[in-house]
Design an enzyme around this catalytic site. Sequence first.
Site, short mmCIF file in Angstrom:
data_model
loop_
_atom_site.label_atom_id
_atom_site.label_comp_id
_atom_site.label_asym_id
_atom_site.label_seq_id
_atom_site.Cartn_x
_atom_site.Cartn_y
_atom_site.Cartn_z
N LYS A 86 -4.10 4.10 -8.89
CA LYS A 86 -3.47 2.80 -9.12
C LYS A 86 -4.43 1.64 -8.81
O LYS A 86 -4.24 0.53 -9.31
CB LYS A 86 -2.22 2.66 -8.25
CG LYS A 86 -1.07 3.58 -8.63
CD LYS A 86 -0.36 3.10 -9.88
CE LYS A 86 0.92 3.89 -10.11
NZ LYS A 86 1.70 3.39 -11.25
N ASP A 134 6.77 2.04 -5.76
CA ASP A 134 7.08 3.23 -4.96
C ASP A 134 6.01 3.45 -3.90
O ASP A 134 6.11 4.38 -3.10
CB ASP A 134 7.16 4.47 -5.86
CG ASP A 134 8.43 4.50 -6.69
OD1 ASP A 134 9.50 4.32 -6.12
OD2 ASP A 134 8.33 4.70 -7.91
#
Length: 413
Positions: A86, A134
């Site tokens: 990410k 998340d």
Amino acid sequence: MKTVIPANDFKILANPLPVRSEPYARAGRSEILSLAKLVEAEAEITSWPGYRPTPLVRLDGIADAAAVQAILYKDEGSRFGLGSFKALGGAYAVFSLLQGIVAEEIGRKVDVHELIDGSFRNLTEKVTVTCATDGNHGRSVAWGAQMFGCRCVIYVHEHVSLARQKAIAAYGAEVRVHPGNYDEAVRQAAADAAQNQWITVSDTSYEGYTVIPRDVMQGYGVALAESFAQMTPAERPTHVFMQAGVGGVAASFCSYLWERFGEEAPRFIVVEPERADCVYRTLEQGSPCHVKGELDTIMAGLACGEVSIIAWEILKTGMDAVMTITDQSARDAMCLLADAKFGDTPVVAGESAVAGLAGFLLAAQQPDSRKALGLDEKSVIYVFGTEGATDPYLYEEIVGRPAEVVAQPEVTA
């Protein structure tokens, strides 16, 4: 072949639509993601401090046991020190956003070093970026905000672990816990952004919000470009098993392969948790659908109930099939990599990192699914290890020892 992981329940749904039957650039797909835009993302990201390609690990022992030619595991656990892929997406989108804001103000394009050294902090510090997460995407956005000089507010849902919340806050972000699931946190972040004139930097897209998620997804493609540079010609994949939450990274990789290889692209199989199966249900239904409820899965990075609409534009005719797996299969795959029972180098992999590998192994062990997916002794499997032990406590609970011990196995004489 040997039984590599226990044969837990799984489902496979073949794509009923024509798969990659037309050039990638048609139907507006190249306006979402393209190899040309990836070159721009590569040029920026590879110039950042601390950049280095993550390893492509050969799992030869598991491949032999699974009766395939090779398994290539791209291990993202060391990416920029953030522990997941990410870092390529959220931070790149923050950079692109701030670069554009500064350019509009001063009349020229600034480079990454001018933002990092604070030359335009008087402009960037007025900007607040936000998103729901998340865990891993929010950590990337927070890191990018800190590095490039703007404020950051991150929303997590109530099931995000305290360890992941602290990892985000460590980069200077304000962390707000929202009751409910990931999709509800997404809506709250968007509502608060509109009220406070913040800018949402999300890895999912929805009606009216598609531009910034393209930058996020484009950044992800750097990992696949690295992978092909690390492969030998004989290792070109025949199959890719790619996990999906909202589908952003899956669409990024699918677009790369489709545009680069056309009809010769490898088979592309999406894998997701059975309790958060939004891609499976969307393919089954024929249009994006909403999986409601708590989305209770240990694969925290994949606990998403709605497909990103721009990701779906690529996946709907770019993927060959979608699978669902159980949490137990994720646990089994984590332990398989940590224990190295087939003689491979131990790998530290988080819960969301192993979904693609688990999906492949389950399918490969079952004759009907093996045949349906065209798996044989000549198959070369690519899987994307999206994260390391991003929740160290959960990792130790599942594997039975800390990640540090797994990463430094005992050497015997």
